[in-house]
Design a protein around this motif. Structure first.
Motif, PDB file in Angstrom:
ATOM      1  N   ASN A   2      -4.236 -21.566 -32.374  1.00 28.78           N
ATOM      2  CA  ASN A   2      -4.421 -22.288 -33.634  1.00 28.78           C
ATOM      3  C   ASN A   2      -5.903 -22.248 -34.024  1.00 28.78           C
ATOM      4  OD1 ASN A   2      -4.723 -24.215 -35.658  1.00 28.78           O
ATOM      5  ND2 ASN A   2      -3.145 -25.547 -34.806  1.00 28.78           N
ATOM      6  N   GLU A   3      -6.282 -21.191 -34.709  1.00 26.18           N
ATOM      7  CA  GLU A   3      -7.697 -20.972 -35.012  1.00 26.18           C
ATOM      8  C   GLU A   3      -8.294 -22.020 -35.941  1.00 26.18           C
ATOM      9  OE1 GLU A   3     -10.845 -17.461 -36.132  1.00 26.18           O
ATOM     10  OE2 GLU A   3      -8.715 -17.023 -36.243  1.00 26.18           O
ATOM     11  N   ALA A   4      -7.582 -22.393 -36.992  1.00 25.77           N
ATOM     12  CA  ALA A   4      -8.130 -23.349 -37.962  1.00 25.77           C
ATOM     13  C   ALA A   4      -8.468 -24.686 -37.304  1.00 25.77           C
ATOM     14  CB  ALA A   4      -7.155 -23.547 -39.116  1.00 25.77           C
ATOM     15  N   ASP A   5      -7.525 -25.238 -36.554  1.00 29.99           N
ATOM     16  CA  ASP A   5      -7.764 -26.527 -35.911  1.00 29.99           C
ATOM     17  C   ASP A   5      -8.764 -26.404 -34.763  1.00 29.99           C
ATOM     18  OD1 ASP A   5      -6.092 -27.786 -37.707  1.00 29.99           O
ATOM     19  OD2 ASP A   5      -4.364 -27.788 -36.362  1.00 29.99           O
ATOM     20  N   TYR A   6      -8.763 -25.261 -34.081  1.00 25.56           N
ATOM     21  CA  TYR A   6      -9.769 -25.017 -33.028  1.00 25.56           C
ATOM     22  C   TYR A   6     -11.166 -25.106 -33.622  1.00 25.56           C
ATOM     23  CZ  TYR A   6     -13.169 -21.716 -31.178  1.00 25.56           C
ATOM     24  OH  TYR A   6     -14.337 -21.114 -30.809  1.00 25.56           O
TER      25      TYR A   6
END
Length: 92
Positions: A36-40
């Motif tokens: 989950n790149e965005a939340d990471y």
């Protein structure tokens, strides 16, 4: 506790923040594991901001060993999979 943010210097942070930082770190490990790149990215920026807003930046001429090294906010998700594994940056 001395925390280095790569490319931004070292900060002296009160030990009382350990639980909050550890909680964010654990969320980052979970998000990286899920891809989950965005939340990471949001959580990594949050980690960096908590250190900066609660820590006292050390003079660049000071040579002090860091207890924790936080990667820069532009760390890719792929690179993060090598760092944010297991217990993450902070160990309980």
């Amino acid at each position: 506790m001395i925390i280095r943010i790569m490319g931004e210097g070292q900060y002296e942070v009160p030990g009382s923040l350990f639980d909050e930082l550890n909680s964010i770190d654990n969320r980052i490990v979970e998000l990286v594991g899920k891809g989950n790149e965005a939340d990471y990215r949001t959580e990594l920026l949050k980690l960096i901001n908590v250190v900066k807003s609660n820590g006292k930046q050390l003079d660049d001429t000071s040579i002090v060993e860091s207890n924790i090294i936080v990667p820069p906010e532009d760390l890719s998700l792929e690179e993060a999979t090598e760092i944010f594994t297991g217990s993450g940056l902070l160990e309980d």
